[in-house]
Design a protein around this motif. Sequence first.
Motif, PDB file in Angstrom:
ATOM      1  N   ILE A  90       0.880  -1.160   0.000  1.00 48.67           N
ATOM      2  CA  ILE A  90       0.000   0.000   0.000  1.00 48.67           C
ATOM      3  C   ILE A  90       0.921   1.213   0.000  1.00 48.67           C
ATOM      4  O   ILE A  90       1.733   1.362   0.907  1.00 48.67           O
ATOM      5  CB  ILE A  90      -0.902   0.008   1.242  1.00 48.67           C
ATOM      6  CG1 ILE A  90      -1.790  -1.230   1.217  1.00 48.67           C
ATOM      7  CG2 ILE A  90      -1.739   1.271   1.300  1.00 48.67           C
ATOM      8  CD1 ILE A  90      -2.450  -1.526   2.544  1.00 48.67           C
ATOM      9  N   THR A  91       0.815   2.054  -1.008  1.00 51.03           N
ATOM     10  CA  THR A  91       1.804   3.114  -1.181  1.00 51.03           C
ATOM     11  C   THR A  91       1.934   3.967   0.071  1.00 51.03           C
ATOM     12  O   THR A  91       0.945   4.268   0.739  1.00 51.03           O
ATOM     13  CB  THR A  91       1.438   4.056  -2.346  1.00 51.03           C
ATOM     14  OG1 THR A  91       0.138   4.569  -2.096  1.00 51.03           O
ATOM     15  CG2 THR A  91       1.482   3.329  -3.661  1.00 51.03           C
ATOM     16  N   TYR A 151      -3.899   6.259  -7.981  1.00 56.92           N
ATOM     17  CA  TYR A 151      -3.093   5.239  -7.316  1.00 56.92           C
ATOM     18  C   TYR A 151      -1.924   4.761  -8.178  1.00 56.92           C
ATOM     19  O   TYR A 151      -0.807   4.590  -7.694  1.00 56.92           O
ATOM     20  CB  TYR A 151      -3.987   4.067  -6.917  1.00 56.92           C
ATOM     21  CG  TYR A 151      -3.358   3.202  -5.853  1.00 56.92           C
ATOM     22  CD1 TYR A 151      -3.127   3.726  -4.588  1.00 56.92           C
ATOM     23  CD2 TYR A 151      -2.987   1.903  -6.116  1.00 56.92           C
ATOM     24  CE1 TYR A 151      -2.543   2.955  -3.610  1.00 56.92           C
ATOM     25  CE2 TYR A 151      -2.403   1.128  -5.144  1.00 56.92           C
ATOM     26  CZ  TYR A 151      -2.180   1.647  -3.892  1.00 56.92           C
ATOM     27  OH  TYR A 151      -1.596   0.888  -2.919  1.00 56.92           O
ATOM     28  N   LEU A 154       0.869   7.105  -7.937  1.00 59.53           N
ATOM     29  CA  LEU A 154       1.574   6.983  -6.651  1.00 59.53           C
ATOM     30  C   LEU A 154       2.589   5.848  -6.703  1.00 59.53           C
ATOM     31  O   LEU A 154       3.692   5.956  -6.167  1.00 59.53           O
ATOM     32  CB  LEU A 154       0.572   6.726  -5.521  1.00 59.53           C
ATOM     33  CG  LEU A 154      -0.228   7.917  -5.028  1.00 59.53           C
ATOM     34  CD1 LEU A 154      -1.216   7.472  -3.961  1.00 59.53           C
ATOM     35  CD2 LEU A 154       0.681   8.992  -4.463  1.00 59.53           C
ATOM     36  N   LYS A 155       2.202   4.752  -7.362  1.00 55.35           N
ATOM     37  CA  LYS A 155       3.114   3.615  -7.475  1.00 55.35           C
ATOM     38  C   LYS A 155       4.355   4.015  -8.262  1.00 55.35           C
ATOM     39  O   LYS A 155       5.477   3.622  -7.923  1.00 55.35           O
ATOM     40  CB  LYS A 155       2.402   2.449  -8.178  1.00 55.35           C
ATOM     41  CG  LYS A 155       1.349   1.780  -7.314  1.00 55.35           C
ATOM     42  CD  LYS A 155       1.972   0.678  -6.490  1.00 55.35           C
ATOM     43  CE  LYS A 155       0.921  -0.047  -5.671  1.00 55.35           C
ATOM     44  NZ  LYS A 155       1.498  -1.069  -4.799  1.00 55.35           N
ATOM     45  N   GLY A 178      -3.425  -3.022  -7.285  1.00 58.31           N
ATOM     46  CA  GLY A 178      -4.346  -1.890  -7.329  1.00 58.31           C
ATOM     47  C   GLY A 178      -4.246  -1.062  -8.596  1.00 58.31           C
ATOM     48  O   GLY A 178      -4.846  -0.004  -8.699  1.00 58.31           O
ATOM     49  N   MET A 179      -3.454  -1.534  -9.576  1.00 60.37           N
ATOM     50  CA  MET A 179      -3.322  -0.761 -10.813  1.00 60.37           C
ATOM     51  C   MET A 179      -4.129  -1.384 -11.931  1.00 60.37           C
ATOM     52  O   MET A 179      -4.459  -2.572 -11.911  1.00 60.37           O
ATOM     53  CB  MET A 179      -1.847  -0.707 -11.234  1.00 60.37           C
ATOM     54  CG  MET A 179      -0.977   0.101 -10.303  1.00 60.37           C
ATOM     55  SD  MET A 179       0.749   0.031 -10.763  1.00 60.37           S
ATOM     56  CE  MET A 179       0.811   1.233 -12.070  1.00 60.37           C
TER      57      MET A 179
ATOM     58  N   GLN B 622     -10.811  13.736  -2.478  1.00 60.66           N
ATOM     59  CA  GLN B 622      -9.566  12.989  -2.327  1.00 60.66           C
ATOM     60  C   GLN B 622      -9.142  12.937  -0.866  1.00 60.66           C
ATOM     61  O   GLN B 622      -8.725  11.913  -0.366  1.00 60.66           O
ATOM     62  CB  GLN B 622      -8.440  13.676  -3.124  1.00 60.66           C
ATOM     63  CG  GLN B 622      -8.524  13.455  -4.604  1.00 60.66           C
ATOM     64  CD  GLN B 622      -7.844  12.173  -5.016  1.00 60.66           C
ATOM     65  OE1 GLN B 622      -7.157  11.567  -4.223  1.00 60.66           O
ATOM     66  NE2 GLN B 622      -8.065  11.735  -6.239  1.00 60.66           N
TER      67      GLN B 622
END
Lengths: 263, 627
Positions: A90-91, A151, A154-155, A178-179, B622
């Motif tokens: 989880i980032t 997300y 973020l990765k 999650g991508m 967000q």
Amino acid sequence: MSAVPILLSVEGLTKSYGGVHAVRDVSFSLHAGEILALIGPNGAGKSTCFNILNGQIAPGSGRVRLLGRDTTGEKPRAIWRLGVGRTFQITATFATMTVRENVQVALVSHHSRLFNMWASAPKLARDEAERLLGLVGMNGFADRPCGELAYGDLKRLELAIALANQPKLLLMDEPTAGMAPRERIELMRLTARIAREQSIGVLFTEHDMDVVFEHADRILVLNRGALIAEGVPEEVRRNPQVRAIYLGEGLVYDARHREGASA
Amino acid sequence: MAFYIVQFLTGLASAASLFLVASGLSIIFGVTRIVNFAHGAFYMLGAYLAYTLTERLSGALGFWGGIVAAALAVAAFGVLIEMILLRRIYRSPELFQLLATFGLTLMIEDIVVLIWGPDDLLGRRAPGFRGAVDFFGQQIPTYDLFLIVLSPIVLGLLWLLFRRTRWGVLVRAATQDRDMVAALGVNQKWLFTSVFALGVFLAALGGALQIPRDAANHAMDLNIIVDVFVVVVIGGLGSIIGAFVAAVLVSELNAFGILIFPKISIILVFLVMAVVLIVRPWGLFGKPEAPARKTPGLTVRPWRPLSGNERLAMIGVLVVAAALPLISGSYVLTVASEIAIFVIFAASLHFLMSVGGLASFGHAAYFGLGAYGVAFLAKMAGMPMIVCLLIGPLLGLLGAAVFGFFVVQLSGVYFAMLTLAFAQIVWSIAFQWVGVTGGDNGILGVWPAAWAGGAANFYWLSLGIAVLVVAALRIMVFSPFGYALRATRDSALRSEAIGIDGKRIQWTAFVIAGTAAGIGGALFAFLKGSVFPDSVGISLSVDALVMVLLGGVETVSGAIVGAIVYKALNIWLVSYTDFSKLVLGAVIVLIVVAMPKGIVGTIETLQTRRARPAKATILASQAETAE
């Protein structure tokens, strides 16, 4: 292979939580420039293994050697200083900073300037940060607050942060979880390209088998905390034990049961 | 020997109330994850209400009935508070929950004075427990024996309640995973309300049972809450057994501490707490907490240094401020000097709280230490003013270095409780160690040197130092150190993974903030010409929190704006009303519920919304999902 230095070697790693043996006597090694995948079903002990390597948890027994140094039980920050980059399942990023600042903090830490109290941090290592962001294709996002990123972005940012200390080894816990499917393939191709160009060793866990079989030089299979198979992708693909774990052994939901259910 | 046994029994008897209040706090925290600062206030309400009821009702039944009825009435009041206030802030960041319940404490303090008056009230003796037992020549009040027996009984009843009833099972389940309990169809609202009611009942009962022993007074809320925080820090938040064991431990340490260090008995408790925190940071019976929700969490707007034009505007404002002595008299200048000093104080807390994410509830300790430092140097060593100003704040630095080392081992609510407890320790030393600090009479005659003597000169000095301190802190916010500090606040996991030693960074920040507060305190001593224990007091710590909150906890300049607005309002308010705490408490609660972003934060949000209307809504959504 023997000419290539060993980056990481793990011997007899064990960790139990109460009566649950999360990791049982795991041993393996990783060479410079090698991409090694650690796979296994949920609960196999992949993340525990990772967190031990990274120093987040101390093993019950066993040794971890990084770059020829015994790092068992050392803190994550000490391990990072040896040249190990880490991305999380989880980032974990700094939500109230911009994308560029996220990378700058890592660079400032790498240059050992954390206790500098008068320089202007937004001006430090700016070009280097831009270069790293360029590497993962995020130049256009540099001034965006990290908290409003998608997300997948973020990765990618995590990868840029992980590369900030010019690592010799990357530890990536489910880098593509999650991508979207297309993003996954792009991110792993990117990682593999960078790793091969800079001769960085990569250890990653993953559930997406396309990603695993496309990039891994070697695969380790973990089940119930124990290493049950190890080898090049083709060997692992053919291994009956691995198939049994992933597809089931057909003992419960076999043809007879299905008929019984429909009857 | 008999004397020591009696001392031991007295300690056990004092543990009863402490245990009742601490277990109530623990139970509420377990389920709602709110550390109820107002718990001491409910304890006090219980005592006052029990006084009134037991005076009115006659006979043994009247007395015991009055005690229980008082606790029940306060519990009902607690339910009302929970439904009106707490239900709105269960999802808020921790800091806001702490502040809201603190605001409530302030309001209740003034309400108690309003209803019962400012005098101490001594209740009547408990029927059936009026006498004392002779123990080898020492007298033990029978009421103490009753209290000694009572706490294990309450412990047993609570155990039965949590182990043998359906409600107890639900509470224990909710303590472990409240979302799962909600998913299983349990009405969370009423579960929370009933748990809160039980916790408040226990607090009020603890207060009511105190009245035959001690007079009810309006300082008892803060006295007990500090002890209770020490108890739950030692015993572990959320553990009832822990509350019991720690309550006995703390009471015994207090009972025997008086024999060993008669002047500063609290030192012994402090030492034990320090040892426990080093060995088991989550308390003897507690479990390590999952990482708490981040203190900032309302917006994701990154900070940026001032642009060239903004800097020019700041210089313009400063020129206007420096010209103030040309147009105003000495009263206004004295007020303005005080505001400048409080800008320093608020900015120092802002550095810790907004940049570091460490909300200190005892920041006045370092302000007060700076003030006492100056007073010692000026009065005892006879140092000139300039030397005092340079060296005095170092006492704040020293205090922050010692206490900071322990507090940064903790985070979130534990951090808040421990900083408050440390500040109370400093306060009681200042109050009790009469030989050195002058106790309640303070240290008088700390006057500035001739060159800083006049109101205008002193104002310019204060303004100058305030500008220097604020500028230095601001430079630090945007320095690599400031970024490392913010990084540790935003994600401890990530910052550790990129080589940042979070504890060391936070400790350094704590020392910096403490020193800056000490500078403010040093100036304050010269402004007032004296130093009193009030300069270390809880209300000053709360003032600082409110200044930062009012200005905007997630902004860079909020503390300065907040300090100016709040201090001006406060001085004006105190001259108009006797019930400033009531108004202040209400203001805190109102900010938390209605305007959590503060003045600067709200203005910034409005600006962003005007600049890019679509973006702002995305930002908001967000930020919510990020929680």
